[in-house]
Design a protein around this motif. Sequence first.
Motif, PDB file in Angstrom:
ATOM      1  N   GLY A  14       0.817  -1.222   0.000  1.00 21.96           N
ATOM      2  CA  GLY A  14       0.000   0.000   0.000  1.00 21.96           C
ATOM      3  C   GLY A  14       0.847   1.268   0.000  1.00 21.96           C
ATOM      4  N   ARG A  15       2.112   1.147  -0.383  1.00 20.90           N
ATOM      5  CA  ARG A  15       2.979   2.341  -0.466  1.00 20.90           C
ATOM      6  C   ARG A  15       2.789   3.023  -1.820  1.00 20.90           C
ATOM      7  N   THR A  16       2.751   4.359  -1.800  1.00 23.69           N
ATOM      8  CA  THR A  16       2.584   5.107  -3.051  1.00 23.69           C
ATOM      9  C   THR A  16       3.892   5.056  -3.854  1.00 23.69           C
ATOM     10  N   TYR A  17       3.771   5.291  -5.145  1.00 20.33           N
ATOM     11  CA  TYR A  17       4.866   5.049  -6.092  1.00 20.33           C
ATOM     12  C   TYR A  17       6.085   5.965  -5.875  1.00 20.33           C
ATOM     13  N   HIS A  18       5.850   7.241  -5.564  1.00 18.60           N
ATOM     14  CA  HIS A  18       6.982   8.190  -5.519  1.00 18.60           C
ATOM     15  C   HIS A  18       7.354   8.602  -4.090  1.00 18.60           C
ATOM     16  N   VAL A  19       6.332   8.996  -3.301  1.00 16.86           N
ATOM     17  CA  VAL A  19       6.625   9.442  -1.924  1.00 16.86           C
ATOM     18  C   VAL A  19       6.924   8.214  -1.055  1.00 16.86           C
ATOM     19  N   GLY A  20       6.340   7.066  -1.426  1.00 12.21           N
ATOM     20  CA  GLY A  20       6.667   5.799  -0.763  1.00 12.21           C
ATOM     21  C   GLY A  20       6.051   5.642   0.611  1.00 12.21           C
ATOM     22  N   VAL A  21       4.934   6.342   0.846  1.00 18.35           N
ATOM     23  CA  VAL A  21       4.297   6.240   2.169  1.00 18.35           C
ATOM     24  C   VAL A  21       3.049   5.364   2.094  1.00 18.35           C
ATOM     25  N   SER A  67      12.288   7.785   0.265  1.00 21.37           N
ATOM     26  CA  SER A  67      11.805   7.052  -0.907  1.00 21.37           C
ATOM     27  C   SER A  67      12.874   7.018  -2.000  1.00 21.37           C
ATOM     28  N   HIS A  68      12.702   6.099  -2.926  1.00 22.78           N
ATOM     29  CA  HIS A  68      13.669   5.959  -4.018  1.00 22.78           C
ATOM     30  C   HIS A  68      13.617   7.154  -4.981  1.00 22.78           C
ATOM     31  N   ARG A  69      12.614   8.019  -4.854  1.00 24.06           N
ATOM     32  CA  ARG A  69      12.494   9.205  -5.709  1.00 24.06           C
ATOM     33  C   ARG A  69      12.851  10.486  -4.972  1.00 24.06           C
ATOM     34  N   GLY A  70      13.505  10.382  -3.839  1.00 19.54           N
ATOM     35  CA  GLY A  70      14.049  11.573  -3.180  1.00 19.54           C
ATOM     36  C   GLY A  70      13.134  12.242  -2.167  1.00 19.54           C
ATOM     37  N   PHE A  71      11.984  11.626  -1.820  1.00 19.65           N
ATOM     38  CA  PHE A  71      11.121  12.207  -0.781  1.00 19.65           C
ATOM     39  C   PHE A  71      11.558  11.640   0.581  1.00 19.65           C
ATOM     40  N   LEU A  72      11.571  12.492   1.597  1.00 16.54           N
ATOM     41  CA  LEU A  72      11.910  12.043   2.958  1.00 16.54           C
ATOM     42  C   LEU A  72      10.742  12.382   3.879  1.00 16.54           C
ATOM     43  N   PHE A  98       3.581  14.888  -4.003  1.00 18.60           N
ATOM     44  CA  PHE A  98       3.479  14.894  -2.540  1.00 18.60           C
ATOM     45  C   PHE A  98       2.025  15.037  -2.076  1.00 18.60           C
ATOM     46  N   VAL A  99       1.332  16.073  -2.575  1.00 18.24           N
ATOM     47  CA  VAL A  99      -0.022  16.325  -2.049  1.00 18.24           C
ATOM     48  C   VAL A  99      -0.958  15.165  -2.411  1.00 18.24           C
ATOM     49  N   ARG A 100      -0.909  14.721  -3.656  1.00 17.47           N
ATOM     50  CA  ARG A 100      -1.847  13.662  -4.081  1.00 17.47           C
ATOM     51  C   ARG A 100      -1.557  12.338  -3.385  1.00 17.47           C
ATOM     52  N   GLU A 101      -0.273  11.971  -3.282  1.00 13.83           N
ATOM     53  CA  GLU A 101       0.044  10.660  -2.681  1.00 13.83           C
ATOM     54  C   GLU A 101      -0.198  10.668  -1.178  1.00 13.83           C
ATOM     55  N   CYS A 102       0.068  11.795  -0.520  1.00 12.68           N
ATOM     56  CA  CYS A 102      -0.208  11.864   0.919  1.00 12.68           C
ATOM     57  C   CYS A 102      -1.708  11.855   1.171  1.00 12.68           C
ATOM     58  N   ARG A 103      -2.443  12.618   0.344  1.00 14.73           N
ATOM     59  CA  ARG A 103      -3.913  12.652   0.496  1.00 14.73           C
ATOM     60  C   ARG A 103      -4.501  11.233   0.382  1.00 14.73           C
ATOM     61  N   ALA A 104      -3.911  10.431  -0.495  1.00 15.96           N
ATOM     62  CA  ALA A 104      -4.447   9.091  -0.765  1.00 15.96           C
ATOM     63  C   ALA A 104      -4.276   8.137   0.408  1.00 15.96           C
TER      64      ALA A 104
END
Length: 320
Positions: A14-21, A67-72, A98-104
Motif C-alpha cells: 500500500g505504499r505510493t509510487y513516488h513518496v513511498g508512504v 523514498s527511491h524518488r528523493g522524498f523524505l 506529494f499532495v496527491r500521494e499523501c492525500r491518498a
Amino acid sequence: MSMSNANFPMDAEGRTYHVGVKRGELANRIITVGDPARAIVLSRTLDGVDPSAPVKSISANLFSHASHRGFLTITGRYKGTPVSIVAIGMGVSMMDFFVRECRAVVDGPMTIIRLGSCGSLSDAKVGDICVPSSSYLVQRNYDYFAEDSSASSASPYILSKKFDADPEVTATLVKNMSAQLGDNHVWNGINATADSFYSSQGRQDENFVDNNQELFTELVKYEPGTLTLEMETFLLYHLARTSTVAPLKEESKVKAAATSNKHSIRAGACMMVFAQRKSNEFISKEDVARVEPLAGKAVFDSLVEVSLGDESELHATEGS
Ligand code: R1P
Ligand code: URA
C-alpha cells in the motif's frame, strides 16, 4: 518493487509510487520543505528528541522513510499532537506527487504548511519571513520561443489567476512567526511560483534567450502585492482548493467540485528570504542556521493551533 494500478500505482504493502508512504505513516498535520537537511533540522523540535544528539541524524524515536524518488518523510509528535515533516525537493511536479500521494493514504481532514526559501522582489530582507495569502503561477510561454511563433507569441511569460491560502492558517502563521522573529521581520502579501529558478524568476543568463528583462515590472504591475518568487506554493494552494471532502462519485467527476467551499486540505505557506533580488544579496549559512529552527517552531505551533476542520467529514479513499 512491484506496483499495481496504473491509474494510481501502489505496491503490495500500500505504499505510493513516488513518496513511498502507506496508511498509518503520515499525520494529518504536515509541514513540507524542499531540502531534506531542513526536514532533519526541524525534526529536532519534535517531542522526545534528545537535543544533544548529532544534528544531522534523524532521532531513532521518530518514524522516517526515504523514498527511491528523493522524498523524505519523518513522523512524530509536537506538544503531544501527531505531525509529519515531508521533504519533497523542488518544483510544482514534486508538490503534485506529494499532495496527491499523501492525500491518498491519510484519512480525515489535513492541514499542510510549506516552509520554503524564496527570492524577495520587495523590501523583505534576507532572513525575513514572508507568509503569502495567495499565490499565482509564472510559466515560461514555450510557444513564444518556437521557430514559428506567429500564433501565440503574445508574451514570453504567462501569469495565472491567484489561489488563496486558508485565511486562518495564514493569520496564525503571521502571529507565530512574529512571536519567533519579531514583527518587523515578518511580511504578508502575494507569492509568485515560477516554473524555473532562472528564466521565469527574471534571472539573466547569457547562454539562453529568455526575454525576461521586464519580468519583475510585469509581476508587480499584475499584482502590486507580489513579495516573493519560489517554485511550489501555487500548486499547494491550488490542490487544497480543488481537494474534495469525499471521493468523487463517477457521475460528478466530469463536472468538478472546484467551486465548492468544502475542501479536505487546509493549506498555508511561509518562506525564508534567501535571495534579495533588488540588492542582489544572498543569505549566509549562519543566518539560515539561525532562522530555520525559529521558523520551524512557528510552523509547528500553527499546525497544532489551527483545527483540522470537520473531522466528521472523513476523506476515506476507496478500499480503506
Ligand atoms: C530553489 O533553490 C528552491 O528553493 C525554494 C524554491 O521554491 C525551490 O524549491 O524552496 P525550498 O528551499 O523549499 O526548496
Ligand atoms: N528559491 C527560489 O525559488 N528563488 C530564489 O531566489 C531563492 C530561493
